[in-house]
Motif scaffolding. Structure first.
Motif, PDB file in Angstrom:
ATOM      1  N   PHE A 736       0.832  -1.216   0.000  1.00 16.19           N
ATOM      2  CA  PHE A 736       0.000   0.000   0.000  1.00 16.19           C
ATOM      3  C   PHE A 736       0.866   1.264   0.000  1.00 16.19           C
ATOM      4  N   ALA A 737       2.020   1.212   0.653  1.00 12.83           N
ATOM      5  CA  ALA A 737       2.911   2.376   0.660  1.00 12.83           C
ATOM      6  C   ALA A 737       3.441   2.651  -0.747  1.00 12.83           C
ATOM      7  N   LYS A 738       3.775   1.591  -1.494  1.00 11.05           N
ATOM      8  CA  LYS A 738       4.247   1.771  -2.871  1.00 11.05           C
ATOM      9  C   LYS A 738       3.122   2.292  -3.770  1.00 11.05           C
ATOM     10  N   ALA A 739       1.913   1.801  -3.536  1.00  6.46           N
ATOM     11  CA  ALA A 739       0.769   2.276  -4.322  1.00  6.46           C
ATOM     12  C   ALA A 739       0.539   3.762  -4.061  1.00  6.46           C
ATOM     13  N   LEU A 740       0.648   4.160  -2.809  1.00  6.92           N
ATOM     14  CA  LEU A 740       0.453   5.572  -2.466  1.00  6.92           C
ATOM     15  C   LEU A 740       1.551   6.442  -3.070  1.00  6.92           C
ATOM     16  N   ALA A 741       2.749   5.904  -3.146  1.00  9.23           N
ATOM     17  CA  ALA A 741       3.852   6.651  -3.759  1.00  9.23           C
ATOM     18  C   ALA A 741       3.591   6.899  -5.247  1.00  9.23           C
ATOM     19  N   LEU A 742       2.937   5.927  -5.911  1.00  5.71           N
ATOM     20  CA  LEU A 742       2.611   6.099  -7.323  1.00  5.71           C
ATOM     21  C   LEU A 742       1.495   7.114  -7.527  1.00  5.71           C
ATOM     22  N   ASP A 743       0.575   7.185  -6.574  1.00  5.44           N
ATOM     23  CA  ASP A 743      -0.552   8.126  -6.668  1.00  5.44           C
ATOM     24  C   ASP A 743      -0.741   8.785  -5.311  1.00  5.44           C
ATOM     25  N   PRO A 744       0.079   9.803  -5.004  1.00 11.43           N
ATOM     26  CA  PRO A 744       0.086  10.386  -3.651  1.00 11.43           C
ATOM     27  C   PRO A 744      -1.222  11.057  -3.255  1.00 11.43           C
ATOM     28  N   ASN A 745      -2.099  11.342  -4.229  1.00 14.15           N
ATOM     29  CA  ASN A 745      -3.349  12.029  -3.909  1.00 14.15           C
ATOM     30  C   ASN A 745      -4.524  11.081  -3.706  1.00 14.15           C
ATOM     31  N   ALA A 746      -4.275   9.779  -3.788  1.00 13.29           N
ATOM     32  CA  ALA A 746      -5.374   8.807  -3.717  1.00 13.29           C
ATOM     33  C   ALA A 746      -5.778   8.553  -2.272  1.00 13.29           C
ATOM     34  N   GLY A 747      -6.989   8.974  -1.933  1.00 15.10           N
ATOM     35  CA  GLY A 747      -7.488   8.791  -0.576  1.00 15.10           C
ATOM     36  C   GLY A 747      -7.681   7.333  -0.203  1.00 15.10           C
ATOM     37  N   THR A 748      -8.132   6.515  -1.157  1.00 17.28           N
ATOM     38  CA  THR A 748      -8.357   5.098  -0.834  1.00 17.28           C
ATOM     39  C   THR A 748      -7.051   4.411  -0.438  1.00 17.28           C
ATOM     40  N   GLN A 749      -5.954   4.819  -1.085  1.00 15.19           N
ATOM     41  CA  GLN A 749      -4.664   4.198  -0.760  1.00 15.19           C
ATOM     42  C   GLN A 749      -4.203   4.548   0.662  1.00 15.19           C
ATOM     43  N   VAL A 750      -4.398   5.803   1.055  1.00 12.95           N
ATOM     44  CA  VAL A 750      -3.936   6.189   2.390  1.00 12.95           C
ATOM     45  C   VAL A 750      -4.794   5.524   3.460  1.00 12.95           C
ATOM     46  N   ILE A 751      -6.077   5.322   3.162  1.00 12.28           N
ATOM     47  CA  ILE A 751      -6.952   4.628   4.115  1.00 12.28           C
ATOM     48  C   ILE A 751      -6.500   3.182   4.287  1.00 12.28           C
ATOM     49  N   ARG A 752      -6.230   2.483   3.164  1.00 12.76           N
ATOM     50  CA  ARG A 752      -5.806   1.084   3.271  1.00 12.76           C
ATOM     51  C   ARG A 752      -4.441   0.967   3.952  1.00 12.76           C
ATOM     52  N   LEU A 753      -3.563   1.939   3.699  1.00 14.82           N
ATOM     53  CA  LEU A 753      -2.262   1.933   4.377  1.00 14.82           C
ATOM     54  C   LEU A 753      -2.454   2.109   5.883  1.00 14.82           C
ATOM     55  N   HIS A 754      -3.335   3.003   6.264  1.00 13.56           N
ATOM     56  CA  HIS A 754      -3.612   3.235   7.687  1.00 13.56           C
ATOM     57  C   HIS A 754      -4.133   1.956   8.337  1.00 13.56           C
ATOM     58  N   GLN A 755      -5.061   1.263   7.661  1.00  9.55           N
ATOM     59  CA  GLN A 755      -5.621   0.034   8.226  1.00  9.55           C
ATOM     60  C   GLN A 755      -4.562  -1.064   8.328  1.00  9.55           C
ATOM     61  N   ALA A 756      -3.724  -1.172   7.308  1.00 11.15           N
ATOM     62  CA  ALA A 756      -2.675  -2.197   7.347  1.00 11.15           C
ATOM     63  C   ALA A 756      -1.704  -1.933   8.497  1.00 11.15           C
ATOM     64  N   LEU A 757      -1.353  -0.680   8.707  1.00 10.33           N
ATOM     65  CA  LEU A 757      -0.452  -0.334   9.812  1.00 10.33           C
ATOM     66  C   LEU A 757      -1.089  -0.660  11.161  1.00 10.33           C
ATOM     67  N   LEU A 758      -2.398  -0.410  11.300  1.00  9.60           N
ATOM     68  CA  LEU A 758      -3.074  -0.750  12.556  1.00  9.60           C
ATOM     69  C   LEU A 758      -3.024  -2.249  12.795  1.00  9.60           C
ATOM     70  N   PHE A 759      -3.289  -3.056  11.741  1.00 10.92           N
ATOM     71  CA  PHE A 759      -3.236  -4.514  11.892  1.00 10.92           C
ATOM     72  C   PHE A 759      -1.819  -4.985  12.201  1.00 10.92           C
ATOM     73  N   ALA A 760      -0.844  -4.229  11.729  1.00 17.23           N
ATOM     74  CA  ALA A 760       0.562  -4.601  11.984  1.00 17.23           C
ATOM     75  C   ALA A 760       1.042  -4.068  13.336  1.00 17.23           C
ATOM     76  N   ASN A 761       0.105  -3.572  14.167  1.00 24.88           N
ATOM     77  CA  ASN A 761       0.421  -3.035  15.509  1.00 24.88           C
ATOM     78  C   ASN A 761       1.370  -1.843  15.448  1.00 24.88           C
ATOM     79  N   ARG A 762       1.176  -1.005  14.434  1.00 23.45           N
ATOM     80  CA  ARG A 762       1.995   0.210  14.283  1.00 23.45           C
ATOM     81  C   ARG A 762       1.050   1.416  14.281  1.00 23.45           C
ATOM     82  N   ALA A 763       0.242   1.517  15.379  1.00 24.24           N
ATOM     83  CA  ALA A 763      -0.832   2.509  15.437  1.00 24.24           C
ATOM     84  C   ALA A 763      -0.294   3.930  15.404  1.00 24.24           C
ATOM     85  N   ALA A 764       0.782   4.208  16.119  1.00 27.16           N
ATOM     86  CA  ALA A 764       1.315   5.573  16.164  1.00 27.16           C
ATOM     87  C   ALA A 764       1.761   6.013  14.770  1.00 27.16           C
ATOM     88  N   GLU A 765       2.435   5.097  14.059  1.00 25.35           N
ATOM     89  CA  GLU A 765       2.878   5.408  12.702  1.00 25.35           C
ATOM     90  C   GLU A 765       1.670   5.605  11.785  1.00 25.35           C
TER      91      GLU A 765
END
Length: 928
Positions: A736-765
């Motif tokens: 998801f981080a690479k996808a966001l880098a390709l399209d930095p303005n995509a809201g759906t990508q930042v949401i999925r990145l946020h959710q993946a980080l939460l599942f990976a126990n990286r809530a602060a990040e």
């Protein structure tokens, strides 16, 4: 005076007496005399008069078999199959030899399209003559072909020819049709020529020779053959209709009408009457009328295949490419060598972005017509669209060898030279065409674009001067000149050029829009608006100007003016799509899906065959939750489009929303069968694998997506989704981080990145990255709403408050945001909770959730008396929601109604549906 009146009375009496005598003489004809008179009229080709005489004969003597026979044959000439059958049956009942009736009855069945009855009832017998056997076999062949049993039909024609080789004219007509259908035009011509040699005066053969020449685009030969047919039979329907079609092509509308009137006056019912009538309307630009006649033609004569080509041409002229392709493809199954049909389909494919399908269509025909300039040009232009400039050049040079001065082929060849890097050759050819063509500006426009690309602005301006000489009253050259001057950073000169263009054509919207862009760039929005308003004053019904004014209002942030202008444009033109599209999108963004759907329904009703209107309707139906209707809309859209792949993808998404995964998979398989590398179809295929619990298969599709489009995020997003399903959250974060880098303005990508980080126990990040993104994209409401809701779920109340407050700063009166912020304030013990809940209630007084929030805030403040009516109404409106019953129960308990409180708490807990206050509800119930 009296004498004069008497004289007039005497004259009238004499006239009446003469008329009565005439009627008496007419009444005294015998039935056989009526038949004899009818035959005289038939020799004069006066079918109407002959019909009257034969009807009189039958009226005099209903048992006159000859009258019935002649009337049946007359109806066959008039192509009235049902009437013909009735009279022929009567003749048979009156003793006429059934063998004699076989051929005319078969023709009556054919005219009615009753092929199966013909095949069941009419077949040669041993007692039939060789000539009659050949005719009957040919008629059976016609029935088999009509029933789409081509192979059997062609075999029947062959048997007919073998039955009577010295005659068998009708069988050879059928064999010519079969040869044409398989593309063997030489054989087809041979069969028709043989038929002509056998019976030189057969008008039917001459008419078919005319149709054959017409099919090959040889109007002169067709005209001559039709003329020969009409010398022998002035009422030959095929020849009259063919000649009328040629007249339309030459612009001789009066000549075409004359031939049609000849048929109409004779009472002949022929599909060609509707056909040529529709072609006349099309030639005059009356496309709606032409389409209405074409539809009547198809309904009345569903197997009349020339009507399919007509329908294709009318739909093409109206821009309905999908329907046009359906009809022309159907026609080509019967007439695969018809060059007009092949060229029409090639044009449809080119306009549909399917140039790769053109050479397989045109090149086989070039094997038979190697010097056909139109086919060569169409093939060359297809390769041009495919970027195969070398092959394009070869075909275009061959086309120009046949037709040296064709400007279209020369321009295409010039583009091929440019594509191959032969810039000077391409420019020289364009300059040659532009200098020679005193009317067309296509070459000049390409020159302007190429010179601008090469920063050769003086040469671009010289080309524009030539355009101005060709089109002195047009705004186009001035607009182009303004564009060149802007490239030179000469804003003053550009404005002067654009204003000169608008002075030439005050209604030219493109020039006005270019000036408006200049005004806005210079900080003068009022000047832009006033210019469009002056244009509208001169053209008060112009919806394009209204849409332009709406666009200016949107850029100025004036939402009310934006909506007003679009609404006015929609009211002005019941069929206008663009204002309705823009207005619906506006409503959709503000959560008013029902209003958006109403506009889409209105647009689709006014434009029933417009693919854009239907696609618009399907999207709005999906957005408003009318998913069953969306399935119907996207299914119909797939039938309208020349390339149904995008519609099939939308159809699959609609099926997915209804959990019909099998139907969705079927739609996607069809899309991928046609377009294996179509990215949206592959994305949905990946989603279906995820829904089916096959993340490994989804990963395979993701790899293919990434290989096809490594600069697009689609493959990475699907890979991340599959990795999430596999529990590989760290890997998903990377995807998801690479996808966001390709399209930095995509809201759906930042949401999925946020959710993946939460599942990976990286809530602060996760929260830090989301906050940084929102700071860089402050107007992305959907992502901010996600941030707010996520904070509520995680009980991060200050973060939720900040997100909702930011949203309300942009949408201050949106009830849902006010409602949610009031609840957050309540959790934070913020005294603003009550005022915010009251604002929400004022904005949406009938919303049960808003009622409940205000009632709950009041309950928490101890204002139970005011809270109870609100909470009761909320429960009455949404009794299935446990939280609402819990809030009402708490309020009842505070008011001293322990029984009522217990009843509401029991109802909340009985639903066995988890809700946030479940533990508090159980504790309170125990205490009651």
């Amino acid at each position: 005076m009296l004498a004069a009146r008497l004289m007039r009375l005497v004259a009238v009496a004499l006239l009446f007496a003469l008329f009565a005598a005439g009627c008496e003489r007419l009444a005294n004809y015998t039935d056989q005399e009526h038949v004899s008179r009818a035959k005289t009229f038939l020799r004069k080709n006066d079918l109407r008069a002959a019909e009257i005489e034969l009807k009189n004969a039958v009226a005099k003597n209903p048992r006159n078999a000859e009258a019935r026979w002649e009337l049946g044959r007359l109806y066959l000439t008039q192509r009235r199959g049902q009437d013909a059958e009735k009279e022929l049956r009567q003749a048979q009942a009156l003793g006429m030899n059934p063998a004699t009736l076989k051929v005319p009855l078969a023709r009556a069945y054919l005219l009615q399209g009753d092929f199966e009855r013909l095949l069941r009832e009419i077949e040669p017998a041993a007692s039939d003559s060789a000539t009659n056997t050949a005719r009957l076999l040919a008629l059976r062949g016609d029935a088999l072909v009509g029933a789409r049993r081509f192979r059997d039909g062609c075999a029947a024609y062959g048997e007919g020819e073998a039955a009577d080789p010295e005659h068998a004219v009708e069988a050879r007509w059928g064999l010519a049709l079969c040869a044409t259908a398989r593309g063997d035009l030489e054989a087809a011509r041979g069969y028709l020529e043989k038929a002509r040699q056998i019976e030189p005066d057969n008008d039917g053969t001459w008419a078919r020779l005319g149709e054959f020449a017409q099919m090959q685009g040889n109007a002169e030969a067709a005209q001559a053959a039709f003329g020969e047919a009409l010398k022998r039979n002035p009422l030959n329907a095929e020849a009259l209709i063919g000649r009328a079609a040629i007249a339309i092509g030459r612009g001789d509308f009066a000549g075409a009408r004359k031939d049609l009137e000849t048929l109409q006056n004779a009472g002949i019912e022929h599909p060609g009457l509707l056909h040529v009538g529709a072609a006349l309307k099309q030639a005059r630009g009356q496309l709606d009328g032409a389409l209405e006649l074409a539809q009547r033609l198809e309904k009345r004569y569903p197997r009349y295949f020339p009507g399919w080509l007509l329908a294709a041409q009318v739909h093409y002229a109206k821009g309905n490419l999908g329907l046009a392709e359906q009809y022309v493809s159907r026609y080509l199954t019967v007439q695969p060598a018809n060059r007009s049909a092949v060229l029409l389909k090639a044009d449809i494919l080119a306009r549909s972005g399917r140039a790769a399908e053109i050479p397989p269509l045109t090149e086989p025909l070039l094997g038979r017509y190697p010097d056909d300039a139109r086919l060569l040009a169409a093939t060359g232009q297809a390769y041009l669209l495919l970027g195969d400039y070398a092959r394009a050049q070869g075909f275009l040079e061959r086309a120009l060898a046949v037709e040296p001065g064709n400007a279209g082929s020369q321009v295409a060849l010039a583009v091929a030279h440019l594509g191959r890097g032969e810039r000077e050759k391409g420019l020289a050819l364009l300059e040659e065409v532009a200098a020679r063509d005193q009317k067309g500006v296509t070459a000049d426009l390409l020159l302007v674009a190429e010179y601008n690309r090469g920063r050769e602005y003086d040469r671009a301006l010289a080309s524009i001067d030539r355009i101005e000489r060709k089109e002195p009253q047009s705004a186009l050259p001035h607009r182009l000149r303004g564009g060149v001057l802007l490239l030179r950073n000469d804003r003053v000169g550009a404005r002067k050029a654009l204003e000169a263009g608008l002075a030439k054509d005050p209604a030219d919207l493109l020039t006005a829009a270019a000036l408006a862009d200049l005004d806005l760039a210079e900080g003068r929005p009022e000047a832009a608006r006033e210019r469009f308003e002056r244009m509208l004053a001169r053209h008060p019904g112009n919806t394009d100007i209204m849409v332009a004014l709406a666009g200016l209002a949107a850029r100025a942030g004036d939402e009310k003016a934006f909506v007003d202008w679009l609404s006015r444009a929609a009211r002005q033109d019941a069929k206008a799509l663009r204002p309705r599209l823009m207005l619906a999108e506006h409503h959709l963004k503000r959560g008013r899906a029902d209003q958006a759907l109403a506009l889409a329904t209105e647009a689709a009703r006014a434009n029933p065959d417009d693919p854009q209107a239907l696609a618009f309707l399907g999207r709005m139906q999906m957005a408003s939750g009318a998913r069953e209707n969306a399935v119907a809309s996207f299914s119909r859209l797939a039938g309208l489009l020349a390339d149904p792949t995008p519609a099939q993808v939308e159809l699959a998404r609609a099926h997915i929303s209804l959990r019909r995964y099998g139907d969705a998979r079927s739609a996607i398989e069809q899309a991928l069968a046609r377009s294996p590398d179509y990215l949206p179809a592959l994305q949905v295929a990946g989603d279906l694998e995820l829904l089916a619990g096959n993340p490994a298969k989804a990963l395979g599709i993701a790899q293919r997506l990434y290989a096809l489009a490594p600069r697009l995020p689609a493959g990475l997003v699907l890979r991340g989704e599959a990795q999430m399903r596999q529990g590989r959250y760290g890997a998903a974060v990377e995807s998801f981080a690479k996808a966001l880098a390709l399209d930095p303005n995509a809201g759906t990508q930042v949401i999925r990145l946020h959710q993946a980080l939460l599942f990976a126990n990286r809530a602060a990040e996760a929260d830090a990255r989301l906050a940084d993104w929102l700071e860089a994209h402050p107007d992305q409401d959907a992502v901010r709403l996600y941030a707010a809701e996520n904070a509520v779920v995680r009980r991060r109340w200050p973060a939720a408050r900040d997100a909702y407050e930011a949203l309300l700063a942009r949408h201050p009166e949106q009830a849902a945001l006010l409602n949610n912020l009031a609840l957050v304030y309540l959790e934070l013990a913020d005294p603003r909770a009550l005022a915010t809940a009251e604002r929400a209630f004022k904005a949406a007084p009938e919303d049960p959730l808003v009622m409940d929030t205000l009632g709950w805030v009041l309950t928490r403040r101890g204002e139970v008396k005011r809270a109870l009516p609100l909470l009761r109404q909320a429960v009455e409106k949404r009794p299935e929601l446990p939280s609402l019953r819990y809030h009402y129960g708490v309020a009842l308990g505070q008011a001293g109604d322990r029984l009522g409180a217990a009843r509401e708490l029991d109802a909340a807990l009985a639903r066995r549906q988890p809700f946030p206050e479940e533990a508090e509800a159980r504790a309170l119930r125990k205490s009651l």
